[in-house]
Write an enzyme that holds these catalytic residues in place. Structure first.
Site, PDB file in Angstrom:
ATOM      1  N   GLN A   1       9.612 -14.787  83.764  1.00  0.00           N
ATOM      2  CA  GLN A   1       9.090 -13.404  83.788  1.00  0.00           C
ATOM      3  C   GLN A   1       7.568 -13.419  83.940  1.00  0.00           C
ATOM      4  O   GLN A   1       6.859 -12.771  83.181  1.00  0.00           O
ATOM      5  CB  GLN A   1       9.463 -12.674  82.497  1.00  0.00           C
ATOM      6  CG  GLN A   1      10.875 -12.133  82.457  1.00  0.00           C
ATOM      7  CD  GLN A   1      11.086 -10.972  83.411  1.00  0.00           C
ATOM      8  OE1 GLN A   1      10.159 -10.360  83.918  1.00  0.00           O
ATOM      9  NE2 GLN A   1      12.347 -10.684  83.675  1.00  0.00           N
ATOM     10  N   SER A   2       7.056 -14.155  84.909  1.00  0.00           N
ATOM     11  CA  SER A   2       5.612 -14.351  84.996  1.00  0.00           C
ATOM     12  C   SER A   2       4.881 -13.174  85.656  1.00  0.00           C
ATOM     13  O   SER A   2       5.161 -12.824  86.808  1.00  0.00           O
ATOM     14  CB  SER A   2       5.342 -15.633  85.789  1.00  0.00           C
ATOM     15  OG  SER A   2       4.000 -15.695  86.178  1.00  0.00           O
TER      16      SER A   2
END
Ligand SMILES: *Cc1c(COP(=O)(O)O)cnc(C)c1O
Length: 344
Positions: A75-76
């Site tokens: 989930q960058s």
């Protein structure tokens, strides 16, 4: 410091807002809490990586790159914003995602995962947690070179001396803005992760002789390694700027008490801080970074760490898209669906 000597692209018009949090200040009974809204930076859904990318993308373009490669967690925010900058510049973008929990990356998951697809990522390379992520980026780059392409690798979090210039510029902007507003800040609190934000901002504050202490809240590493990381990058950034003042290790202040079980793992303090800022100030923090940093600031306030300070500034570095991958956690649904883009 003269930042104009470095090539830069612009992804945000003007300054990000700097606001007093009137409701929170009243609720806490002082000191005055201000917030620098870097969650409102440009590119898709904003956040701190946008400032770093202004300098990193300018360097990529100067080198004639046609593709940027970067890496991050599933989930960058950094991957989302690098991809967004590539879209703006007409470049391709490939991502190397480190999957710390097996099968936690799903193309159809919510939050940033969905945005990778929507923004048109060229390829996503998923590697298992603990793999050699930099080696994988080199491998992807070598394959592109073989096809006659020109790849440019951006390190995790955009945290090298070029990216850190973005937060030197934020320090300059913040000081000018506070002067403009007539507000004298006594202490600045920010999130300390891959360190570009902390190192760049600290270098900027020291380079301007502003004498405002900067406190970093770690969201991953223990105090010692995090301090080393910030210190090393601040020294390199200062060298790039030819700073006269030496950066000392004592200038780097890190608290590691708010990480909880680890990177991206929810804590009660984070949940409370996210709910507090949303319900009192209509400001969206995020579960991985700013929620924990705000939890840290509130706890340190309670413990008297800021005693004597009249005005405190919190740097909001963004990340709200990740909230949508954490709804189960906020509703206390046990186990949740980590595969649905949840925490790793
Ligand atoms: C990456 C990130 C941070 C941490 O910044 P670093 O420069 O990596 O230390 C903080 N907040 C958000 C929302 C981020 O995405």
């Amino acid at each position: 410091m003269n930042l104009a000597q470095f090539p830069r692209r612009r992804y945000t018009a003007g300054w990000t807002p700097l606001e007093k949090l009137e409701n929170l200040t009243r609720l806490l009974g002082g000191p005055n809490i201000y917030i620098k809204r870097d969650d409102l930076l440009g590119l898709a859904a904003g956040g701190n990586k946008t400032r770093k990318l202004e300098f990193l993308m300018a360097d990529a373009l100067a080198q004639g790159a046609d593709t940027v490669i970067t890496c991050g967690a599933v989930q960058s925010n950094h991957c989302r914003l690098t991809l967004a900058a590539a879209v703006k510049e007409g470049l391709h973008c490939q991502l190397v995602l480190e999957q710390r929990v097996p099968n936690s990356y799903r193309r159809h998951a919510s939050g940033n995962n969905f945005l990778y697809d929507l923004l048109g990522v060229e390829a996503v390379h998923v590697v298992e947690g603990g793999s050699d992520v930099n080696g994988k980026m080199e491998e992807v780059a070598a394959d592109l070179v073989k096809q006659g392409r020109k790849p440019y690798i951006i390190p995790g979090g955009g945290s090298n001396p070029i990216g850190a210039l973005g937060y030197v510029s934020c320090a300059q902007e913040t000081l000018a803005q506070l002067f403009d507003m007539g507000v004298n800040i006594d202490h600045i609190v920010l999130t300390s992760g891959s360190a570009g934000t902390h190192a760049g901002f600290l270098t900027g504050i020291l380079g301007e002789n502003a004498n405002i202490p900067v406190t970093g809240i770690s969201i991953n590493r223990k105090k010692e390694p995090q301090t080393d990381l910030v210190f090393g990058l601040a020294q390199k950034t200062a060298a790039k700027l030819n700073l006269q003042r030496e950066i000392r290790r004592e200038d780097v202040v890190v608290f590691d008490d708010y990480v909880g079980e680890g990177y991206s793992r929810p804590t009660q303090g984070m949940l409370d801080a996210v709910r507090l800022l949303a319900s009192k100030e209509a400001i969206l923090l995020d579960p991985v970074y700013t929620g924990k940093a705000m939890a840290g600031m509130l706890d340190l306030l309670k413990k008297g760490y800021f005693d004597g300070d009249k005005n405190i500034l919190f740097l909001h570095t963004g990340g709200s898209p990740a909230l949508f991958a954490y709804t189960d956690v906020f509703f206390g649904i046990q186990g949740g669906t980590p595969g649905a883009g949840g925490y790793r």
